[in-house]
Design an enzyme around this catalytic site. Sequence first.
Site, PDB file in Angstrom:
ATOM      1  N   GLY A  80       9.463   7.277   7.407  1.00  0.00           N
ATOM      2  CA  GLY A  80       9.095   8.675   7.646  1.00  0.00           C
ATOM      3  C   GLY A  80      10.283   9.464   8.176  1.00  0.00           C
ATOM      4  O   GLY A  80      11.047   8.961   9.004  1.00  0.00           O
ATOM      5  N   GLU A 101       1.737   0.613  10.225  1.00  0.00           N
ATOM      6  CA  GLU A 101       1.517   0.128  11.596  1.00  0.00           C
ATOM      7  C   GLU A 101       0.856  -1.252  11.565  1.00  0.00           C
ATOM      8  O   GLU A 101       0.078  -1.600  12.443  1.00  0.00           O
ATOM      9  CB  GLU A 101       0.678   1.123  12.421  1.00  0.00           C
ATOM     10  CG  GLU A 101       1.496   2.237  13.043  1.00  0.00           C
ATOM     11  CD  GLU A 101       2.526   1.753  14.056  1.00  0.00           C
ATOM     12  OE1 GLU A 101       2.307   0.708  14.687  1.00  0.00           O
ATOM     13  OE2 GLU A 101       3.569   2.415  14.185  1.00  0.00           O
ATOM     14  N   SER A 116       5.631  -6.946   6.626  1.00  0.00           N
ATOM     15  CA  SER A 116       4.782  -7.601   7.630  1.00  0.00           C
ATOM     16  C   SER A 116       5.593  -8.557   8.503  1.00  0.00           C
ATOM     17  O   SER A 116       5.394  -8.616   9.712  1.00  0.00           O
ATOM     18  CB  SER A 116       3.647  -8.365   6.943  1.00  0.00           C
ATOM     19  OG  SER A 116       2.822  -7.464   6.246  1.00  0.00           O
TER      20      SER A 116
HETATM   21  C1  LIG Z   1       3.418   5.983   3.676  1.00  0.00           C
HETATM   22  C2  LIG Z   1       4.091   4.897   4.436  1.00  0.00           C
HETATM   23  C3  LIG Z   1       4.781   5.207   5.594  1.00  0.00           C
HETATM   24  C4  LIG Z   1       5.473   4.217   6.297  1.00  0.00           C
HETATM   25  N1  LIG Z   1       6.248   4.563   7.363  1.00  0.00           N
HETATM   26  C5  LIG Z   1       7.074   3.640   7.925  1.00  0.00           C
HETATM   27  C6  LIG Z   1       8.035   4.025   8.903  1.00  0.00           C
HETATM   28  O1  LIG Z   1       8.159   5.203   9.278  1.00  0.00           O
HETATM   29  N2  LIG Z   1       8.836   3.058   9.426  1.00  0.00           N
HETATM   30  C7  LIG Z   1       8.732   1.759   9.048  1.00  0.00           C
HETATM   31  O2  LIG Z   1       9.490   0.928   9.562  1.00  0.00           O
HETATM   32  N3  LIG Z   1       7.835   1.358   8.099  1.00  0.00           N
HETATM   33  C8  LIG Z   1       7.016   2.273   7.522  1.00  0.00           C
HETATM   34  N4  LIG Z   1       6.119   1.892   6.539  1.00  0.00           N
HETATM   35  C9  LIG Z   1       6.080   0.501   6.105  1.00  0.00           C
HETATM   36  C10 LIG Z   1       4.795  -0.228   6.480  1.00  0.00           C
HETATM   37  O3  LIG Z   1       4.748  -0.476   7.853  1.00  0.00           O
HETATM   38  C11 LIG Z   1       4.748  -1.518   5.626  1.00  0.00           C
HETATM   39  O4  LIG Z   1       4.504  -1.118   4.298  1.00  0.00           O
HETATM   40  C12 LIG Z   1       3.674  -2.468   6.102  1.00  0.00           C
HETATM   41  O5  LIG Z   1       4.058  -3.067   7.322  1.00  0.00           O
HETATM   42  C13 LIG Z   1       3.374  -3.571   5.076  1.00  0.00           C
HETATM   43  O6  LIG Z   1       4.525  -4.217   4.662  1.00  0.00           O
HETATM   44  P1  LIG Z   1       4.817  -4.452   3.093  1.00  0.00           P
HETATM   45  O7  LIG Z   1       4.706  -3.143   2.420  1.00  0.00           O
HETATM   46  O8  LIG Z   1       6.086  -5.191   2.989  1.00  0.00           O
HETATM   47  O9  LIG Z   1       3.614  -5.349   2.589  1.00  0.00           O
HETATM   48  P2  LIG Z   1       3.539  -6.952   2.592  1.00  0.00           P
HETATM   49  O10 LIG Z   1       3.797  -7.453   3.958  1.00  0.00           O
HETATM   50  O11 LIG Z   1       4.358  -7.484   1.481  1.00  0.00           O
HETATM   51  O12 LIG Z   1       1.997  -7.148   2.252  1.00  0.00           O
HETATM   52  C14 LIG Z   1       1.482  -7.099   0.920  1.00  0.00           C
HETATM   53  C15 LIG Z   1       0.159  -7.860   0.863  1.00  0.00           C
HETATM   54  O13 LIG Z   1       0.372  -9.205   1.250  1.00  0.00           O
HETATM   55  C16 LIG Z   1      -0.570  -9.601   2.209  1.00  0.00           C
HETATM   56  N5  LIG Z   1       0.046 -10.537   3.160  1.00  0.00           N
HETATM   57  C17 LIG Z   1       1.268 -10.463   3.730  1.00  0.00           C
HETATM   58  N6  LIG Z   1       1.450 -11.494   4.571  1.00  0.00           N
HETATM   59  C18 LIG Z   1       0.319 -12.224   4.552  1.00  0.00           C
HETATM   60  C19 LIG Z   1      -0.117 -13.407   5.234  1.00  0.00           C
HETATM   61  N7  LIG Z   1       0.639 -14.023   6.144  1.00  0.00           N
HETATM   62  N8  LIG Z   1      -1.348 -13.871   4.967  1.00  0.00           N
HETATM   63  C20 LIG Z   1      -2.145 -13.230   4.065  1.00  0.00           C
HETATM   64  N9  LIG Z   1      -1.798 -12.122   3.418  1.00  0.00           N
HETATM   65  C21 LIG Z   1      -0.582 -11.624   3.651  1.00  0.00           C
HETATM   66  C22 LIG Z   1      -0.978  -8.307   2.923  1.00  0.00           C
HETATM   67  O14 LIG Z   1      -2.302  -8.426   3.453  1.00  0.00           O
HETATM   68  C23 LIG Z   1      -0.919  -7.291   1.792  1.00  0.00           C
HETATM   69  O15 LIG Z   1      -2.146  -7.275   1.120  1.00  0.00           O
HETATM   70  C24 LIG Z   1       5.405   2.872   5.851  1.00  0.00           C
HETATM   71  C25 LIG Z   1       4.680   2.562   4.694  1.00  0.00           C
HETATM   72  C26 LIG Z   1       4.047   3.555   3.986  1.00  0.00           C
HETATM   73  C27 LIG Z   1       3.346   3.193   2.717  1.00  0.00           C
END
Ligand SMILES: Cc1cc2nc3c(=O)[nH]c(=O)nc-3n(C[C@H](O)[C@H](O)[C@H](O)COP(=O)(O)OP(=O)(O)OC[C@H]3O[C@@H](n4cnc5c(N)ncnc54)[C@H](O)[C@@H]3O)c2cc1C
Length: 658
Positions: free
Chosen positions: A171, A418, A138
Amino acid sequence: MGNFGLRDALDGRWAHVRQAAREQLAGSRFVAVPGESLDRSRERISRLLRELPIDPGIAAGFPIAYGGSADPGGSAVAAEMLAQLDLSLMVKAGVQWGLFGGAVVALGTAKHHDAYLRDIISADLLGCFAMTETGHGSDVQQLRTTCTYDPETGTFDLHTPHEAARKDYIGNAARDGRMAVVFAQLITGGRGYGVHAWLVPIRDDEGRPLPGVTLGDDGPKAGLLGVDNGRISFDHVSVPREMLLDRYGQVAPDGTYSSPIEDDSRRFFTMLGTLVRGRVVVGGAASAATKNALTIAVRYGEVRRQFAAPGERREIALNDYLAHQRTLLTALATTYALSFAQEELVSTLHEIQTADRPVDEHRQRELESRAAGLKAAQTWHATRTIQACREALGGAGYLAENRLAGLKADTDVFTTFEGDNTVLLQLVAKGLLTGYRDTFGSLDGWGRATFVAEQVREMVLERTAARSLIQRLIDAVPGRGEQVALTDRGWHLAMFEDRERHLLDGVIRRLRAGASRKPARSFDIFNDVQDHVLSVASAHVDRVVLEAFVAGIARTTDPDARDLLSKMCDLYALTTIEAHKGWYLEHQRLTPPRSKAVTGMVNDLLKQLRPRLVDLVDAFAIPDEWLACAVLREEPERQEAMAAHDLLPMPEPASSAR
Ligand SMILES: Cc1cc2nc3c(=O)[nH]c(=O)nc-3n(C[C@H](O)[C@H](O)[C@H](O)COP(=O)(O)OP(=O)(O)OC[C@H]3O[C@@H](n4cnc5c(N)ncnc54)[C@H](O)[C@@H]3O)c2cc1C
């Protein structure tokens, strides 16, 4: 069957793209295959990607000079259509043309476009969008991958310093990608300039990782089996200076950095803003899948019978149960509302991205905020509704051959990628509070809350769609209270607006109070009101959606379609008010009797709309073979056979549930 007025209203501005997709992708060749293995799924999706039409298609968004049609709106709508066939195929195409190709267009310059775009469009060059790291998804401003310029060699050194900095979930990374747009911290002359992007080859022609590049596979996932998500790490990989996608930041041979945008944070958010289409597409695709699920559930509920009324032999169709209508029709009303909001969002995106002169920053920010809010609303609605549709098919809903299990698994992650929905709603709220999110940079910049509170307000309730019509409707409400009809559109609009305004006032008050308490830690000031902030954002999105629905009805000329849409809009507005009854009662916006009357009116609308339930899903015009649901083909015959058999003498049907 069907109602063309309604279908035309839903097909909207890009009706020609929708119709072309229905024709060009006719048949079942592109439809999701249930129960496929991971390998077969990946192989099939890779193959089909190359068979997809360019125009109309997702690739239509590319500039005409390179073989696209410069039609970003058409591209977003084409993605919605593909989502109704196979979500893996849509996501794979979205990664290739939307994320990877889109980043080359938006962040690169002519030398990158000339060298790579044709091969990207033809899918001869498959690529990745490598932004997320295992440690940061994020908060991408905090990525840990570094790319350090060395004037001696004229190259960058791309490096993954530790495991949390490896690129993850990417991806096209596990199998097909040959290049990646890699996001990393740019360092030159001993100073960091924030996150930038480079085009980096990751595999050779035989598919082997290039020296210094380590590629991994994320393995089986909950859904989207056809997309090969994987991991990428770099061990001091040398990247030529020209491979920096340098539209927003350039590095001269001697290492001097320059950019049209001085502030690092502002530059970063401007770069991210150019990539907004991905978010728009994911929201639209979620709604498209929701339409598949609702079409399946409604058509099934029309033929499936369970229990008979006392003294009657013929059993009741599921769609005749109020509880079923409460589930399906109310979800359908929200789906209609979101459809109009998505149409408006895609139009705004199209206007901004095809404008022949720079668009003013406020409009761009508004687009980003709306894309974030509607992505969250549509993907959460998809998750809830597809589950409800699965239950609406009973046991049949659980079988892969009936499609809903696949739709559920494939759309699940739409709430996360996204942009995580909760984080996106905070962006929406931040937009409301500041008007310009880049004033504050990342979320921890909320410490300047008092400053925020001083400035806001007047921007907040800017009308979103059909401004003058909506104002007229609100002005025409004959006073507040019991005497206003529950179906008065102006009253609905005023109720939505009031909730948004009041919640926002409350947040501002609480931020001010927090900031005046000493010692006030900036994080705590914001965190103490985070739930309230999220409610403001949701209330704002609800209003945007309602206003778009009202504007959509105003554009509809067919009288029958207009009447149906108007009832659906009543249903959307009243179920939303009903869902927030607690708030309206607590704040004396509804008296207890009127609150009960809202529920009564919802039930009344369900009764009025019940006879048109099938027309309402037929208007989505999803070809039968795209639904790919076995029980829809089989159940009518079974019911007929049962009815014929029931003409024979039979024991009285049981009157109670198991
Ligand atoms: C199948 C799949 C395909 C993907 N494809 C791509 C790709 O092609 N390219 C790419 O770059 N990325 C890709 N992603 C990554 C995706 O964009 C990230 O997983 C997403 O942005 C969330 O980041 P994270 O997994 O680090 O979750 P985190 O950011 O760690 O979030 C985990 C939890 O913490 C909470 N949280 C985080 N920050 C806060 C806050 N400030 N306040 C309150 N709650 C918060 C969120 O709501 C969530 O519930 C993909 C992910 C998946 C699963």
